[in-house]
Design a protein around this motif. Structure first.
Motif, PDB file in Angstrom:
ATOM      1  N   ARG A 153       0.839  -1.202   0.000  1.00 58.25           N
ATOM      2  CA  ARG A 153       0.000   0.000   0.000  1.00 58.25           C
ATOM      3  C   ARG A 153       0.873   1.250   0.000  1.00 58.25           C
ATOM      4  NH1 ARG A 153      -2.636   0.334   6.090  1.00 58.25           N
ATOM      5  NH2 ARG A 153      -0.677   0.416   7.261  1.00 58.25           N
ATOM      6  N   MET A 154       0.234   2.375  -0.203  1.00 55.24           N
ATOM      7  CA  MET A 154       0.946   3.648  -0.327  1.00 55.24           C
ATOM      8  C   MET A 154       1.501   4.135   1.022  1.00 55.24           C
ATOM      9  SD  MET A 154      -0.741   7.127  -1.764  1.00 55.24           S
ATOM     10  CE  MET A 154       0.058   8.710  -1.709  1.00 55.24           C
ATOM     11  N   ASN A 155       0.789   3.837   2.100  1.00 59.65           N
ATOM     12  CA  ASN A 155       1.194   4.322   3.420  1.00 59.65           C
ATOM     13  C   ASN A 155       2.606   3.861   3.763  1.00 59.65           C
ATOM     14  OD1 ASN A 155      -1.538   4.847   3.330  1.00 59.65           O
ATOM     15  ND2 ASN A 155      -1.787   4.612   5.524  1.00 59.65           N
ATOM     16  N   PRO A 156       3.461   4.743   4.281  1.00 59.39           N
ATOM     17  CA  PRO A 156       4.813   4.340   4.664  1.00 59.39           C
ATOM     18  C   PRO A 156       4.786   3.318   5.796  1.00 59.39           C
ATOM     19  CG  PRO A 156       4.631   6.731   4.528  1.00 59.39           C
ATOM     20  CD  PRO A 156       3.239   6.187   4.452  1.00 59.39           C
ATOM     21  N   PRO A 157       5.761   2.423   5.862  1.00 62.05           N
ATOM     22  CA  PRO A 157       5.817   1.441   6.952  1.00 62.05           C
ATOM     23  C   PRO A 157       6.185   2.091   8.283  1.00 62.05           C
ATOM     24  CG  PRO A 157       7.738   1.246   5.535  1.00 62.05           C
ATOM     25  CD  PRO A 157       6.828   2.237   4.883  1.00 62.05           C
ATOM     26  N   ASP A 158       6.265   1.261   9.311  1.00 62.56           N
ATOM     27  CA  ASP A 158       6.442   1.778  10.668  1.00 62.56           C
ATOM     28  C   ASP A 158       7.791   2.446  10.912  1.00 62.56           C
ATOM     29  OD1 ASP A 158       3.938   0.893  11.214  1.00 62.56           O
ATOM     30  OD2 ASP A 158       4.539  -0.901  12.318  1.00 62.56           O
ATOM     31  N   PHE A 159       8.797   2.163  10.055  1.00 61.87           N
ATOM     32  CA  PHE A 159      10.100   2.785  10.323  1.00 61.87           C
ATOM     33  C   PHE A 159      10.057   4.302  10.101  1.00 61.87           C
ATOM     34  CE2 PHE A 159      10.717   1.339   5.815  1.00 61.87           C
ATOM     35  CZ  PHE A 159      10.945   2.572   5.225  1.00 61.87           C
TER      36      PHE A 159
END
Length: 546
Positions: A153-159
């Motif tokens: 997905r487009m949302n950045p990961p947790d880092f």
């Protein structure tokens, strides 16, 4: 006089008993058996949530198919990834006992959907998975392997922890795609500004997520080309029209064209959680091609782009029906069933009564209806179902209902439930059992998608936050989890009483000269993960054949 009292009591008891038996007879025979299973399909789910596994198993049962699910110790649990080594061993050992297999690449490679967003893998891991799949097919050449993978997905990961960095990275993602489509200097300038503001290592890591996924997808496409995989479906999760994921998708399509890889066994659909169910639908109804009339609650509803979607409702419906090789017809009279998509907001709420009358007209004309009940704000006040209940529409005559999360989730689920149900009826399975199984699935979705997700979830979340539990996505299993479950159960049972005593619920319906009615229902529910976002819900309706 006293000697007549026992005789009098016997007569009273006889009359009461006769009346009870007559009442039972009038209510009809209870149907409580599921269809007998005739086929086994193995499923490696996307993750351990009910929509990804149990929903597939419940719908498969309608068509007499037993879905073989992995043991819990191999699966993920929320943020804890699944054990990919154990999963691969279980799959290798178990597949020989099944007729076909549906496998999640994300579960086999990462250990689930959430893990796929945060877990770093190497190219060697991708190669090792390909070799595993080749051996799996080579040792079981007669078992079809249907694979699916979810595009990042487009949302950045947790880092990417800071909110402003996440916001800027998403805007950068949009602009990069827009510039590729139309290289304007002003777009390039905006990109350069953002690249000076966002830490370079974050941009680099963000790009690598999609580059790595592109390499994986190209390898999987080659496995379809060489016959290792029977077919391959990609789900596109939480997208937007312009984004780096969509840009990489263009590159993937170019790879297919360049390498002359046929697209007839490759598919891309918007959605994620319901993709396995869609694949199962194609397996069950592969010899059928349904004629579907798609109707909308308004003209606006057809062209509306719902939250977390990259395309409008009409495109989403067309995409999913094309995936199932259905024929979209121009009139209700031509259709095998009606796919009715209600997408309501504040401006179109006044059309709900008109739409309820339209659905009642379809029902009276003997046209099966699959209802997609969407709400822009995810609230009960915008849904169509409460109007159907108020107007005494026989809700148990619906062949499908869905209104959860995104438009793609709901449309995909409703189409699958409807087509699996109609196929089971057409294939000559015992009608009573098929109807009973589908009514379980129908009411599971009504109770979860409407009563929980559009109503009770807000009640639970508000009360948790009032007590100081601000993060409802990370409940404490030893403290607030149980309290949250108790709140949810109490609220759901209150709504169940209102629902099952309504005339709309108990109203009988006809199918092939047989009259059915649902006279009661029980419910059980709990949170499968330590968060309130979804529930594991099972209904037990009392079905009577009159």
């Amino acid at each position: 006089m006293k000697r007549y009292i026992p005789i009098f009591l016997i007569i009273i008891c006889f009359l009461l008993g006769s009346g009870f038996l007559m009442s039972q007879k009038q209510q009809g025979e209870i149907i409580d058996q599921m269809p007998a299973t005739t086929k086994k399909i193995l499923l490696v789910p996307l993750d351990s949530r009910p929509p990804c596994g149990q929903l597939v198993a419940d719908n498969g049962r309608t068509a007499g198919i037993e879905i073989i699910l992995p043991p819990s110790e191999t699966m993920d649990f929320y943020t804890l990834p699944g054990d990919t080594s154990k999963m691969r061993k279980w799959l290798y050992d178990e597949i020989k006992n099944c007729d076909e297999a549906i496998i999640s690449i994300d579960q086999l490679l990462y250990g689930g959907l959430i893990a796929s967003r945060n877990k770093t893998i190497k190219d060697e891991d991708i190669t090792a998975l390909a070799e595993y799949l080749k051996k799996l097919h080579g040792d079981n050449p007669n078992i079809k392997i249907h694979a699916f993978s979810i595009l990042p997905r487009m949302n950045p990961p947790d880092f990417v922890e800071k909110y402003q960095d996440r916001k800027k990275l998403m805007e950068w993602s949009r602009l990069v795609h827009k510039y590729d489509d139309n290289p304007l200097s002003e777009t390039a300038e905006k990109i350069q500004v953002l690249e000076r503001e966002i830490p370079s290592e974050q941009i680099k890591a963000y790009i690598e997520i999609y580059n790595r996924n592109l390499r994986l997808n190209c390898l999987l496409a080659n496995l379809v080309a060489d016959g290792t995989l029977e077919d391959l479906s990609f789900g596109q999760d939480d997208g937007e029209v312009y984004s780096l994921p969509n840009l990489k998708l263009k590159e993937f399509m170019h790879y297919l064209h360049k390498n002359q890889i046929a697209k007839d066994k490759l598919a891309i659909v918007h959605g994620a959680d319901e993709v396995a169910l869609s694949i199962l639908t194609n397996i069950i109804s592969r010899s059928n091609s349904f004629k579907v009339y798609v109707d909308y609650s308004s003209e606006k509803a057809a062209i509306k782009v719902m939250p977390y979607m990259a395309i409008c409702n009409q495109d989403t419906a067309n995409e999913r029906l094309n995936f199932h090789h259905d024929i979209i017809v121009s009139t209700p009279e031509e259709a095998d069933y009606i796919l009715f998509i209600s997408a309501t907001d504040e401006e179109t709420m006044d059309r709900r009564r008109y739409n309820a009358e339209k659905l009642l007209d379809y029902q009276q004309r003997g046209k099966p209806v699959a209802l997609v009940d969407l709400s822009k704000s995810f609230i009960a006040q915008e849904a169509l179902l409460p109007i159907l209940l108020k107007e005494n529409f026989p809700v148990n005559s619906l062949i499908a209902y869905a209104g959860w999360n995104t438009a793609s989730n709901s449309i995909g689920t409703a189409v699958s439930q409807a087509e699996i149900y109609l196929t089971a009826l057409n294939q000559g399975l015992e009608q009573d059992r098929v109807v009973y199984s589908n009514l379980n699935n129908l009411n599971n979705r009504i109770c979860e998608d409407y009563y929980y997700l559009k109503d009770v979830i807000d009640l639970v979340n508000i009360n948790l936050k009032k007590k100081g539990y601000s993060n409802v996505y990370d409940l404490d299993l030893e403290h607030n989890y149980k309290w949250a479950v108790d709140m949810m159960e109490a609220a759901m049972n209150q709504r169940l009483v209102q629902y099952k005593t309504s005339d709309a619920f108990t109203k009988s319906f006809w199918l092939q000269n047989t009259e059915y009615a649902v006279t009661d229902m029980q419910i059980s529910s709990y949170f499968p993960w330590p968060r309130t976002f979804e529930i594991n819900l099972k209904t037990s309706p009392t079905l009577r054949k009159k």
